[in-house]
Design an enzyme around this catalytic site. Structure first.
Site, PDB file in Angstrom:
ATOM      1  N   PHE A 127     -31.401  38.828  82.368  1.00  0.00           N
ATOM      2  CA  PHE A 127     -31.744  39.525  81.752  1.00  0.00           C
ATOM      3  C   PHE A 127     -30.961  39.433  80.223  1.00  0.00           C
ATOM      4  O   PHE A 127     -30.075  38.697  80.246  1.00  0.00           O
ATOM      5  CB  PHE A 127     -31.289  40.810  82.488  1.00  0.00           C
ATOM      6  CG  PHE A 127     -31.415  42.246  81.501  1.00  0.00           C
ATOM      7  CD1 PHE A 127     -32.279  43.106  81.834  1.00  0.00           C
ATOM      8  CD2 PHE A 127     -29.881  42.030  80.224  1.00  0.00           C
ATOM      9  CE1 PHE A 127     -32.380  44.004  81.180  1.00  0.00           C
ATOM     10  CE2 PHE A 127     -30.005  43.786  79.746  1.00  0.00           C
ATOM     11  CZ  PHE A 127     -31.146  44.901  80.634  1.00  0.00           C
ATOM     12  N   ASP A 191     -25.900  38.669  89.844  1.00  0.00           N
ATOM     13  CA  ASP A 191     -25.797  40.459  89.346  1.00  0.00           C
ATOM     14  C   ASP A 191     -26.782  41.408  90.229  1.00  0.00           C
ATOM     15  O   ASP A 191     -27.964  40.571  90.204  1.00  0.00           O
ATOM     16  CB  ASP A 191     -26.261  40.428  87.766  1.00  0.00           C
ATOM     17  CG  ASP A 191     -26.505  41.508  86.858  1.00  0.00           C
ATOM     18  OD1 ASP A 191     -26.695  42.431  87.575  1.00  0.00           O
ATOM     19  OD2 ASP A 191     -26.307  41.397  86.021  1.00  0.00           O
ATOM     20  N   TYR A 216     -26.233  53.038  86.979  1.00  0.00           N
ATOM     21  CA  TYR A 216     -26.791  54.366  86.891  1.00  0.00           C
ATOM     22  C   TYR A 216     -28.590  53.812  87.083  1.00  0.00           C
ATOM     23  O   TYR A 216     -29.150  54.501  86.360  1.00  0.00           O
ATOM     24  CB  TYR A 216     -26.833  53.925  84.742  1.00  0.00           C
ATOM     25  CG  TYR A 216     -27.295  53.293  84.591  1.00  0.00           C
ATOM     26  CD1 TYR A 216     -28.484  52.996  84.082  1.00  0.00           C
ATOM     27  CD2 TYR A 216     -25.974  52.564  83.588  1.00  0.00           C
ATOM     28  CE1 TYR A 216     -28.408  51.086  83.044  1.00  0.00           C
ATOM     29  CE2 TYR A 216     -26.305  51.211  83.200  1.00  0.00           C
ATOM     30  CZ  TYR A 216     -27.389  50.447  82.453  1.00  0.00           C
ATOM     31  OH  TYR A 216     -27.522  49.514  81.866  1.00  0.00           O
ATOM     32  N   LYS A 217     -28.657  53.003  87.676  1.00  0.00           N
ATOM     33  CA  LYS A 217     -30.545  52.328  87.899  1.00  0.00           C
ATOM     34  C   LYS A 217     -30.234  52.859  89.260  1.00  0.00           C
ATOM     35  O   LYS A 217     -30.302  54.547  89.797  1.00  0.00           O
ATOM     36  CB  LYS A 217     -30.469  51.013  88.316  1.00  0.00           C
ATOM     37  CG  LYS A 217     -30.107  50.270  86.611  1.00  0.00           C
ATOM     38  CD  LYS A 217     -30.573  49.084  86.283  1.00  0.00           C
ATOM     39  CE  LYS A 217     -30.390  48.833  85.138  1.00  0.00           C
ATOM     40  NZ  LYS A 217     -30.135  47.230  84.673  1.00  0.00           N
ATOM     41  N   ARG A 363     -43.942  48.444  83.775  1.00  0.00           N
ATOM     42  CA  ARG A 363     -43.257  47.830  84.737  1.00  0.00           C
ATOM     43  C   ARG A 363     -42.673  49.632  85.902  1.00  0.00           C
ATOM     44  O   ARG A 363     -42.434  50.682  85.501  1.00  0.00           O
ATOM     45  CB  ARG A 363     -41.641  47.921  84.644  1.00  0.00           C
ATOM     46  CG  ARG A 363     -40.261  47.298  85.062  1.00  0.00           C
ATOM     47  CD  ARG A 363     -39.040  46.772  84.138  1.00  0.00           C
ATOM     48  NE  ARG A 363     -38.858  47.484  83.769  1.00  0.00           N
ATOM     49  CZ  ARG A 363     -37.785  47.471  83.966  1.00  0.00           C
ATOM     50  NH1 ARG A 363     -36.474  46.021  84.208  1.00  0.00           N
ATOM     51  NH2 ARG A 363     -36.827  48.633  83.527  1.00  0.00           N
TER      52      ARG A 363
END
Ligand SMILES: *Cc1c(COP(=O)(O)O)cnc(C)c1O
Length: 404
Positions: A127, A191, A216-217, A363
């Site tokens: 990322f 991660d 928050y995912k 996605r």
């Protein structure tokens, strides 16, 4: 592939051990939400908790709440809830700051433990924020994801990877890479942004050194929720937080002129905790009470596999980027199309929410706590309709938002 009938899928949904957990969320009518990998849905008990913490704790009890309502311990209480989901011992995870900041802390601490080895190894799919943070800290060597193990040599002090690739959904082998890193004398920093709450993670069993992840995912903590930091218990006495703030001090309220790090995972803290966001995340994590992460993985594999099969059948112009082997993927499926952005917009207008990652990736995240097989079925029907009708060609769908 034989098209599964919707009723059969609905029966499988009803028999799923996670079926009752969906009731713990407030999901808007008429929406199929396939973006829980970007912003998790709202757990039903969060609004009440927010009202209480704002009105009763902040409004009425004011500063006393730090003690009487346990505000000061929230980073640890929330950390312990997360620890259970990532195979970590209580007291080894703290919830604080953002993933980017925690990655900085973890990698700086790991580098300080390998001072004679300058290189941080990562993969080219990592990322962007991870790449930026690493490059700000060290000499970074980025290799293709499948070449990571072979690239670990005696110059590498830290291997810093994201387990599940945000773009393709490809999953690294955490056990094997961590073992190879250790055999070569390097430390492993993982991660878990697309892993925590999406699939079983065994930080202790894999002997991982440091890990970070996102609130928050798949953990549903709400926009901008605090992230988390894991430090292996064996490293806690020696790992140094590069940001020496007062909340990482052994006794913040001694107001001592000398910095002495806290003994346990509290040394991973920096400043005053984000109490309101931590309370939302704490409440959101209650949806996991009694949930078996093995069940989550079984449902996830079925949902992602069903989506891959149905899309392959219904939408031949969309290329699937995500590995077909379930062991090699997380809980998302990525498709590729040159007009991916417009297709995602056309889908959203029809109630199917996924997202787009430049340059051409559509996605779709499958959060097993609230996405059902019938949702997958219906989403693919709508996707097929968008592709066949070419509805995405409407110029409205080409207008780019700031957040994609
Ligand atoms: C979502 C995500 C982040 C987010 O970082 P923030 O600092 O919380 O904005 C970081 N890394 C990865 C791999 C992610 O998927």
């Amino acid at each position: 592939m034989r098209r599964p009938d919707r009723d059969g899928l609905a029966r499988r949904d009803a028999a799923d051990p996670l079926a009752p957990v969906r009731e713990r969320f407030l999901l808007p009518d008429g929406i199929i939400y396939l973006d829980g990998n970007s912003l998790g849905a709202l757990p039903a008990s969060v609004p009440g908790r927010m009202r209480r913490i704002v009105e009763d704790e902040w409004g009425r009890d004011l500063i006393r709440s730090w003690n009487v309502h346990g505000w000061v311990d929230l980073p640890r209480t929330v950390g312990d809830r997360i620890a259970r989901l990532v195979g970590a011992a209580p007291g080894s995870v703290v919830a604080a700051d953002s993933t980017s900041v925690n990655l900085f802390k973890a990698v700086a601490a790991a580098r300080a433990l390998r001072p004679d080895r300058p290189v941080v190894l990562t993969d080219t799919g990592n990322f962007p924020t991870d790449r930026y943070v690493l490059e700000g800290l060290a000499d970074v060597r980025a290799v293709a994801p499948e070449e990571v193990e072979a690239a670990i040599d005696e110059t590498v002090g830290v291997v810093a990877l994201t387990e599940v690739d945000y773009r393709t959904g490809r999953r690294h082998d955490m056990v094997s890479i961590t073992r190879v890193a250790h055999a070569a004398g390097a430390l492993a920093v993982w991660d878990l942004a697309h892993s925590a709450g999406a699939l079983p993670v065994e930080l202790e069993a894999c002997d991982v050194d440091f890990a970070v992840g996102c609130g928050y995912k798949y953990l549903n903590g709400g926009p901008g929720a605090p992230a988390f930091l894991y430090v292996a218990p064996r490293l806690l006495p020696v790992a140094r937080n590069p940001i020496q703030g007062w909340f990482g001090h052994a006794d913040p309220f001694a107001f001592s002129s000398d910095f002495e790090p806290a003994r346990g995972i509290d040394r991973g803290r920096v400043g005053t905790p984000h109490v309101l966001s931590l309370a939302a995340l704490d409440e959101a994590l209650r949806v996991w009470d009694g949930v078996d992460i093995g069940d989550v993985r079984r449902t996830s594999v079925e949902l992602t596999g069903l989506f891959i099969d149905l899309v392959g059948d219904a939408c031949p112009s969309l290329e699937t980027m995500t590995p077909r082997d379930p062991a090699r993927r997380g809980s998302q499926v990525s498709l590729r199309h040159p007009d991916g952005y417009a297709i995602v917009q056309a889908l959203a207008e029809r109630g199917v929410i996924g997202d787009f990652r430049a340059p051409d990736v559509l996605r779709f995240g499958f959060a097993p706590l609230y996405v059902r097989r019938v949702d997958v079925h219906d989403a693919v029907e709508i996707l097929r309709e968008v592709m066949v009708s070419e509805a995405w060609r409407d110029p409205r769908h080409a207008v780019r938002n700031r957040v994609t």
